[in-house]
Design a protein around this motif. Structure first.
Motif, PDB file in Angstrom:
ATOM      1  N   LYS A   1       0.848  -1.357   0.004  1.00 61.26           N
ATOM      2  CA  LYS A   1      -0.030   0.066  -0.123  1.00 61.26           C
ATOM      3  C   LYS A   1       0.814   1.199  -0.006  1.00 61.26           C
TER       4      LYS A   1
ATOM      5  N   ARG B   1       2.334   1.850  -3.443  1.00 65.69           N
ATOM      6  CA  ARG B   1       1.019   2.183  -4.307  1.00 65.69           C
ATOM      7  C   ARG B   1       1.064   3.700  -4.113  1.00 65.69           C
ATOM      8  N   MET B   2       1.089   4.148  -2.590  1.00 72.08           N
ATOM      9  CA  MET B   2       1.009   5.534  -2.377  1.00 72.08           C
ATOM     10  C   MET B   2       1.990   6.380  -3.030  1.00 72.08           C
TER      11      MET B   2
ATOM     12  N   GLN C   1       1.798   6.712  -6.697  1.00 68.23           N
ATOM     13  CA  GLN C   1       0.707   7.474  -7.266  1.00 68.23           C
ATOM     14  C   GLN C   1       0.975   8.940  -7.132  1.00 68.23           C
ATOM     15  N   ILE C   2       1.697   9.472  -5.907  1.00 61.29           N
ATOM     16  CA  ILE C   2       2.152  10.607  -5.897  1.00 61.29           C
ATOM     17  C   ILE C   2       3.048  11.248  -7.157  1.00 61.29           C
TER      18      ILE C   2
ATOM     19  N   ALA D   1       3.357   9.776  -9.963  1.00 59.73           N
ATOM     20  CA  ALA D   1       2.599   9.591 -11.155  1.00 59.73           C
ATOM     21  C   ALA D   1       2.023  11.041 -11.553  1.00 59.73           C
ATOM     22  N   ASN D   2       1.669  11.801 -10.366  1.00 59.33           N
ATOM     23  CA  ASN D   2       0.899  12.987 -10.537  1.00 59.33           C
ATOM     24  C   ASN D   2       1.787  14.191 -10.667  1.00 59.33           C
ATOM     25  N   PHE D   3       3.245  13.968 -10.329  1.00 59.65           N
ATOM     26  CA  PHE D   3       3.986  15.045 -10.789  1.00 59.65           C
ATOM     27  C   PHE D   3       5.137  14.708 -12.091  1.00 59.65           C
TER      28      PHE D   3
ATOM     29  N   ALA E   1       4.358  14.879 -14.979  1.00 59.18           N
ATOM     30  CA  ALA E   1       4.442  15.679 -16.136  1.00 59.18           C
ATOM     31  C   ALA E   1       5.465  16.875 -16.079  1.00 59.18           C
ATOM     32  N   ASN E   2       5.877  17.046 -15.024  1.00 61.06           N
ATOM     33  CA  ASN E   2       6.731  18.327 -14.713  1.00 61.06           C
ATOM     34  C   ASN E   2       8.340  17.886 -15.116  1.00 61.06           C
TER      35      ASN E   2
ATOM     36  N   HIS F   1       6.546  16.296  -0.751  1.00 60.45           N
ATOM     37  CA  HIS F   1       5.386  15.733  -0.481  1.00 60.45           C
ATOM     38  C   HIS F   1       5.217  14.792   0.576  1.00 60.45           C
TER      39      HIS F   1
ATOM     40  N   TRP G   1       7.654  14.100   2.533  1.00 63.65           N
ATOM     41  CA  TRP G   1       8.509  14.566   3.966  1.00 63.65           C
ATOM     42  C   TRP G   1       7.379  15.440   4.677  1.00 63.65           C
ATOM     43  N   LYS G   2       6.433  16.201   3.837  1.00 60.73           N
ATOM     44  CA  LYS G   2       5.507  16.766   4.715  1.00 60.73           C
ATOM     45  C   LYS G   2       4.067  16.237   5.251  1.00 60.73           C
ATOM     46  N   TYR G   3       3.926  15.029   4.402  1.00 67.11           N
ATOM     47  CA  TYR G   3       2.794  14.264   4.856  1.00 67.11           C
ATOM     48  C   TYR G   3       2.732  12.985   5.432  1.00 67.11           C
ATOM     49  N   TRP G   4       3.739  12.336   5.324  1.00 66.82           N
ATOM     50  CA  TRP G   4       3.612  10.830   6.005  1.00 66.82           C
ATOM     51  C   TRP G   4       4.478  10.887   7.212  1.00 66.82           C
TER      52      TRP G   4
END
Lengths: 948, 70
Positions: B5, B8-9, B12-13, B15-17, B19-20, B32, B34-37
């Protein structure tokens, strides 16, 4: 305050800036141009008798009671339909008028039952008052002729009845239904003497008609023809207290009208700035849960969840809880403990729960139900604009020319604001709906969306990017706005990204299933149609790309220059009453109140100095992470205030496994909810009527919650949290919620100017309330974005992992219905059950036919996560390949079917996209039967031994 | 916690970046997480990066190096 009817000026307020001076009964009066003579008289302290006029609907001029004399004018015009004019000289009382009014009133009374002493409106009846005002003493016409006495009573609605013999056919109810609510359910049937108010068609009663029970008609009725059943049963209220509704995020202000400690009725408060005197069936009528027999008012404990509950004293329950918390902390450390704040509770209560977790437990494992609804809003708007909140007040909608509603169903989930949108649409504004379902805003009486984009669930980002593609490639971007207000380099990167042919509507049509031409026309309308405002809901956030969708929405608003003034903006429609507030209060594990990251040493020091404890600089666990960690064995205890995660959170089997793995689950709620099946401690909660504090609505408006009765359980919720905190070693001594609010304001820059006194005095503060904006900020980002330059974010469409296939060929999306609220714990315990007593599965006729299903049949709904059964409704509201249901009923538990997929940035669950199969079924699933047994076992309460 | 899991998380993060571009995406993914986990989530994924995409793997390895240096 004592009881008196809300002031009624007779006709609506004029918004003109031009003032007009006239003379009324010798007094000089100045009012805005467009004001009626009736209102001008009323505003200046006078009173012109009236029956068909009321100030929330347009003047009608039918009752002929409000006649006046105007110098130089012929006849006796109706004051309600006559606008003021400069120099006008009006007389409201003359012998001629007195005679005319008596004659009119005599005719009304001649066909009205004179049973005033036993009438439910006695002493609270406009007809009675006006009969007295005109000095009617005799009625010359007897009851011998044709009359309406003995007419039928329609008692079909659970909350109010319609007595036709008391009706004077003033049509105020019809006009309220049309103009205020916008449902057009009522009509005047027949002509002349045969005229009568009718709900729907001749065969309908109020219950079977299109009536949505908003209560506007009842409020408008000048007699007892439309009357609350609670008033009929208990009599007229004797006092009223203004407070804030505890249902959705609109935050309607109500008068709780009381008799002693008994609530008689909730009446929308005309001065409420969020609702302006309107209401919905939930806030207006569905408050009976507060005294429902299921309500638990005594604390209960048990060692194991297989034991029956044992009622104990508050002291024992708190000691039991504290001992468990202290033991777990000693054995496993602070990171094994956590808590969940409630979007249904006050700001002050949420603030205290997160304080308990951070300062008392010693971890940052605090989260809130916004995790499963609007956490992507916080992430997305904070990233693009710099603030985790919507940009507008609700009044802003009155200046909108083009609405873009995406993933929201305001007429069901935010009904009072939904009516507001419909009103604006009837005045000519345009609507674009982006939703897989044909919601009421697509087409309903007198309104029709210009465009409906019925996208495939899970393709929000693709649709929004294709809208942006059209705007940029067709030269419709507002470059002046972008150059002045946004980061130009980032814009250029983004513009290149969206301009790519792979983001064109034509290329993406195969993914979104929205015709390219429709996307192009919608984009052009939004970019060129004047003030464009975007309203969105959980159909945006509850996706694997929820945060990306919020940022794509922000991009769309910026590229069209639709930010920073009235009529525009990005507006999340918040689900629960205090979602905004719970988020503001530092409920999330990574940030303190005011959205400041826990790693920021300066912010942490502020709190550490104030609270006298050291805070952990690392972010804590989110709700799904807590459950994972519980299954894993590193998370042992949780305090849950006002939230039912077993029913509301996705993948019910996993939630149950997480809860079952914990050593101590403390549920603090009104009822033994589904989560309490796995609890060791139950702490009874208090309703919004029993507590003081503040709620913050979707407009960031901080509104007062006033205690109108004593808590049935003995304590307000913040007091219970304080008891628990002190039992584990804290030293809190709050005497009133106002002291907590003072601490919030002291520690939260956006609340710096908020005081209890200002909130109570009706200052209508919308945060930020700072030195720069001492009276709050109804509209944000007026002169610049909070973060400085607006940030365009590249939002690549990343398809969800949840895909249909041979086993699960349909897509399930979930939502809400008007009459029920969230997990239904409150509304299921009210008369609202009559409209929605079970969750049903909407399925398209083609899909139903392929499966041999008809409306009313039981169907098995299965996904890779689990299965349940429920009845189906065959409807074209959903597209082929899509099915839809609600999650209001624990017997169904739609979340047994939803998966653990979640938003990439926030872990907000992907409720809106689940691959499922639907097949005929004979009845409940095995899981439903097992769960019914578990619930029966888990809710046993040990019999109390009789006192000696 | 379930490494599948967590992987996967993280993917996923990333994959959403994506394009940069790789470097920016790695940095965004690192910040991300570092800030949220929560620390235990970070610790677990530091121990097993086998299921991670290239962007997520680079981000996690940078985070791990920072944690070890701290």
């Amino acid at each position: 305050m004592g009881y008196e009817r809300q002031k009624d000026f007779g006709t609506p307020e004029s918004t003109s800036n031009e003032m007009v001076t006239l003379t009324i009964d010798g007094r000089e009066v100045s009012v805005p141009a467009g004001t009626s003579v009736m209102r001008a008289a009323s505003e200046s302290g006078g009173h012109i008798p009236k029956l068909c006029a009321t100030d929330n609907v347009k003047a009608f001029g039918s009752c002929r009671l409000c006649l006046v004399e105007i110098e130089g004018a012929r006849g006796t015009p109706a004051s309600c339909t006559t606008p003021v004019a400069a120099g006008m000289k009006v007389k409201t009382q003359t012998p001629r008028l007195e005679k005319l009014r008596k004659g009119v009133m005599e005719l009304y009374i001649s066909d009205h039952p004179l049973d005033c002493l036993t009438c439910s409106a006695n002493n609270d009846c406009e007809l009675q008052d006006e009969a007295a005002a005109v000095g009617l003493r005799d009625v010359r016409y007897g009851y011998e002729g044709a009359n309406h006495l003995g007419g039928a009573v329609d008692g079909s609605n659970p909350y109010f009845s319609f007595a036709s013999d008391k009706c004077i056919v003033c049509s105020r109810c019809v006009r309220a239904c049309d103009e205020v609510q916008g449902t057009f359910a009522l009509t005047v049937d027949g002509r002349g003497f045969a005229s009568m108010i009718s709900a729907g068609q001749t065969v309908d009663d109020f219950l079977t008609s299109e009536c949505v029970s908003c209560g506007a008609c009842v409020q408008a009725c000048p007699t007892s023809a439309l009357m609350e059943k609670s008033v009929k049963e208990h009599g007229k209220p004797e006092r009223s207290v203004v407070t804030t509704c505890a249902y959705c995020g609109v935050g309607c202000a109500f008068r709780a009208e009381m008799k002693g400690e008994q609530l008689i009725r909730m009446v929308p408060w005309k001065d409420g700035k969020a609702n302006h005197g309107h209401s919905c069936v939930k806030g207006r009528f569905a408050w009976g849960y507060a005294n429902h027999k299921d309500r638990i008012t005594k604390p209960m404990i048990r060692e194991k969840i297989t034991d029956p509950w044992r009622e104990v004293s508050w002291e024992e329950a708190i000691r039991f809880s504290a001992d468990k918390i202290k033991t777990i902390k000693a054995e496993h450390g602070p990171s094994a403990l956590g808590g969940i704040t409630s979007s249904r509770c006050t700001n002050e209560e949420s603030f205290l729960v997160q304080k308990l977790v951070r300062a008392g437990f010693g971890s940052n494992n605090t989260d809130t139900c916004a995790r499963v609804c609007h956490s992507p809003t916080g992430y997305g708007l904070s990233t693009t604009f710099g603030t985790s909140a919507g940009t507008q007040n609700f009044d802003s909608a009155d200046h909108t020319d083009v609405f873009l509603v995406i993933g929201a169903n305001p007429t069901d989930a935010h009904p009072v604001f939904g009516s507001r949108i419909k009103r604006r649409l009837r005045k000519g504004a345009k609507m674009i709906v982006v939703d897989p379902r044909r919601i009421d805003l697509v087409k309903s009486p007198k309104i029709e969306a210009a465009h409906h984009l019925p996208l495939q669930p899970g393709t929000n980002v693709a649709v929004l990017t294709s809208l942006a593609h059209v705007i940029v490639t067709e030269g419709l971007a507002d470059e002046d706005f972008i150059r002045e207000r946004c980061d130009w380099d980032e814009y250029q990167d983004w513009a290149r990204f969206v301009s790519d042919e792979k983001h064109s509507p034509e290329f993406l049509e195969a993914v979104t299933r929205v015709p390219a031409q429709t996307v192009r026309e919608a984009a052009r309308l939004f970019a060129t149609g004047g003030n464009g405002a975007i309203y969105y809901g959980l159909g945006v956030t509850e996706h694997s790309q929820g945060s990306s969708t919020v940022m794509a929405i922000a991009n769309l608003a910026m590229v069209t220059g639709n930010i920073g003034r009235e009529g525009v903006g990005v507006n999340p429609l918040r689900g629960q009453n205090n979602v905004q507030g719970a988020c503001d209060m530092g409920s999330f594990p990574h940030e303190l109140s005011g959205y400041r990251h826990i790693s920021d040493a300066a912010t942490r020091k502020l709190f550490e100095d104030d609270w006298g404890v050291a805070l952990d600089p690392e972010p804590g666990l989110r709700i799904p992470n807590m459950l994972d960690a519980a299954v894993d064995g590193s998370f042992k205890a949780i305090y849950i205030q006002g939230e039912d995660i077993l029913q509301s959170d996705p993948d019910t089997h996993h939630v149950a496994a997480g809860l079952a793995a914990m050593d101590c689950v403390i549920v603090h709620d009104l009822f033994l909810n589904e989560t309490a099946n796995y609890a060791h401690v139950f702490l009874p909660g208090s309703t919004f009527l029993e507590k003081a504090g503040t709620f913050t609505n979707a407009e960031r408006r901080i509104q007062p919650v006033r205690k109108v009765m004593e808590p049935a359980n003995g304590y307000q919720d913040w007091q219970v949290t304080q008891l628990l905190a002190n039992a584990i070693g804290c030293d809190w001594n709050y005497k009133h919620a106002s002291e907590i609010l003072a601490e919030i304001s002291r520690l939260t820059p956006t609340f710096a100017g908020v005081t209890w006194e200002r909130v109570i005095n009706g200052d209508q503060l919308q945060w930020p309330v700072t030195d720069k904006a001492p009276n709050g900020s109804p509209i944000m980002h007026v002169d610049g974005f909070v973060r400085g330059k607006g940030k365009f974010v590249v939002t690549e469409y990343v398809p969800t992992d949840e895909k249909t296939g041979p086993r699960f060929p349909l897509l399930l999306t979930t939502g809400r219905i008007l009459s029920q609220y969230n997990v239904g714990a409150q509304t299921r315990r009210t008369g609202n059950q009559v409209w929605h007593s079970e969750d049903v599965l909407e399925i398209h006729p083609t899909d139903a036919e392929n499966r041999g299903l008809a409306t009313g049949d039981f169907a098995r709904l299965a996904s890779r996560a689990g299965e349940t059964t429920l009845r189906v409704e065959v409807t074209e509201k959903v597209a082929p390949g899509v099915v839809y249901t609600t999650f209001h009923h624990p017997d169904t538990q739609a979340n047994v079917v939803t998966t653990d997929n979640s938003d990439w940035a926030t872990n907000c669950p992907e409720y809106k996209v689940t691959a499922v199969q639907v097949t005929p079924s004979n009845g409940p699933s095995e899981w439903q039967e097992e769960y019914a047994d578990l619930t029966a076992m888990a809710r046993r309460i040990e019999a109390m031994e009789p006192a000696e | 916690m379930d490494i599948n899991k967590l992987s996967r998380m993280a993917n996923q993060i990333a994959a959403n970046f994506e394009a940069n571009g790789h470097d920016k995406a790695v940095e965004e993914t690192r910040v991300h997480i570092w800030k949220y986990w929560d620390p235990r989530m970070k610790a677990q994924i530091f121990g097993d990066t086998s299921q991670l995409s290239p962007i997520a793997k680079d981000a996690i390895e940078q985070l791990k190096a920072e944690a070890e240096a701290a």
